[in-house]
Motif scaffolding. Structure first.
Motif, PDB file in Angstrom:
ATOM      1  N   PHE A  67     -61.542 -24.826  22.512  1.00  0.00           N
ATOM      2  CA  PHE A  67     -61.492 -25.763  21.405  1.00  0.00           C
ATOM      3  C   PHE A  67     -61.038 -25.033  20.154  1.00  0.00           C
ATOM      4  O   PHE A  67     -61.406 -23.885  19.913  1.00  0.00           O
ATOM      5  N   CYS A  68     -60.214 -25.695  19.369  1.00  0.00           N
ATOM      6  CA  CYS A  68     -59.685 -25.071  18.154  1.00  0.00           C
ATOM      7  C   CYS A  68     -60.505 -25.471  16.933  1.00  0.00           C
ATOM      8  O   CYS A  68     -60.825 -26.648  16.737  1.00  0.00           O
ATOM      9  N   LYS A  69     -60.789 -24.521  16.135  1.00  0.00           N
ATOM     10  CA  LYS A  69     -61.426 -24.759  14.849  1.00  0.00           C
ATOM     11  C   LYS A  69     -60.446 -25.481  13.930  1.00  0.00           C
ATOM     12  O   LYS A  69     -59.233 -25.246  13.979  1.00  0.00           O
ATOM     13  N   ASN A 104     -68.091 -25.286  19.243  1.00  0.00           N
ATOM     14  CA  ASN A 104     -68.452 -26.639  18.844  1.00  0.00           C
ATOM     15  C   ASN A 104     -67.237 -27.550  18.958  1.00  0.00           C
ATOM     16  O   ASN A 104     -66.221 -27.340  18.294  1.00  0.00           O
ATOM     17  N   SER A 105     -67.345 -28.579  19.785  1.00  0.00           N
ATOM     18  CA  SER A 105     -66.198 -29.454  20.017  1.00  0.00           C
ATOM     19  C   SER A 105     -66.068 -30.564  18.978  1.00  0.00           C
ATOM     20  O   SER A 105     -65.109 -31.329  19.021  1.00  0.00           O
ATOM     21  N   ASN A 106     -67.005 -30.662  18.066  1.00  0.00           N
ATOM     22  CA  ASN A 106     -66.912 -31.693  17.025  1.00  0.00           C
ATOM     23  C   ASN A 106     -65.701 -31.439  16.138  1.00  0.00           C
ATOM     24  O   ASN A 106     -65.504 -30.343  15.628  1.00  0.00           O
ATOM     25  N   SER A 107     -64.910 -32.462  15.937  1.00  0.00           N
ATOM     26  CA  SER A 107     -63.700 -32.405  15.111  1.00  0.00           C
ATOM     27  C   SER A 107     -62.835 -31.210  15.470  1.00  0.00           C
ATOM     28  O   SER A 107     -62.303 -30.511  14.610  1.00  0.00           O
TER      29      SER A 107
END
Length: 223
Positions: A49-51, A38-41
């Motif tokens: 993408f990093c959590k 999930n790329s959100n935030s």
């Protein structure tokens, strides 16, 4: 002018050496970067993408199940369970991966390379004949018989293999210096590529009859 040229040449050589030395996973600029779909935030780092670090939990850095033996019922009699960033998101940016390798009696992990990683292997059970071949022009064959507790290192990018020479199952664990080391199995890549390499090329390269090349391409293309 000579001193200036010498200085510039030195700087250029140092820059080249630095770029070559960096031809591996880049150093992380934070403590960790748990991969997330999930790329959100999220922040895009090193292909993933990093959590959000504030949302990470212990489970992001935990993976069970490597104690379970894997099936070696296949043509080569071995099974490699690779734990890379795709299977273990917590490895993202950490520059490391792990593999469990199970071997049937006389099972083989066939000649292959890791284009992005050095591998260090520890034998847990059994006896393995291992080796790697150095680059041209020497093509030296470096080989050793390993027993339980022995450790061997395979340099990055060199062809290597492990062969269980015992009459019982063998087990080894390997650490690799990349979160995504990659693997190219020599026979499969050469004779099983998609689309196939022109058989005339392979016949000349390996000094084989073209009919033999055609047989090998058919054999490896169905695996």
């Amino acid at each position: 002018m000579t001193k200036l040229f010498t200085c510039l040449l030195t700087v250029a050589l140092l820059a080249l050496a630095s770029s070559l030395a960096s031809a591996h996973d880049p150093s992380s600029l934070q403590d960790f970067c748990v991969a997330v779909n999930n790329s959100n935030s999220a922040v895009f780092v090193n292909g993933k993408f990093c959590k959000d670090p504030k949302l990470t939990t212990a489970d992001d850095f935990f993976l069970p199940g490597l104690d379970v033996p894997r099936s070696t019922s296949n043509q080569v009699g071995s099974n490699v369970t690779l734990i890379n960033v795709d299977k273990f998101p917590g490895l993202n940016t950490l520059g490391i991966a792990l593999a469990r390798v199970d071997y049937a009696p006389y099972g083989l992990n066939p000649p292959h390379i890791h284009p992005r990683a050095t591998e260090i292997q520890t034998v847990i059970e059994g006896t393995l004949l291992v080796g790697f071949v150095t680059s041209n022009p020497d093509n030296r064959f470096i080989t050793k018989v390993l027993n339980k507790g022995d450790v061997f290192v395979f340099p990055m990018g060199l062809i290597h293999f492990q062969f269980n020479i015992g009459e019982t199952n063998a087990l080894a664990f390997s650490s690799l210096s990349s979160q995504n080391p990659g693997v190219i199995t020599i026979a499969n890549a050469t004779f099983g590529s998609n689309p196939s390499i022109n058989p005339d090329v392979l016949a000349k390269a390996f000094q084989l009859d073209k009919s033999v090349v055609n047989y090998l391409q058919q054999k490896f293309s169905v695996q």
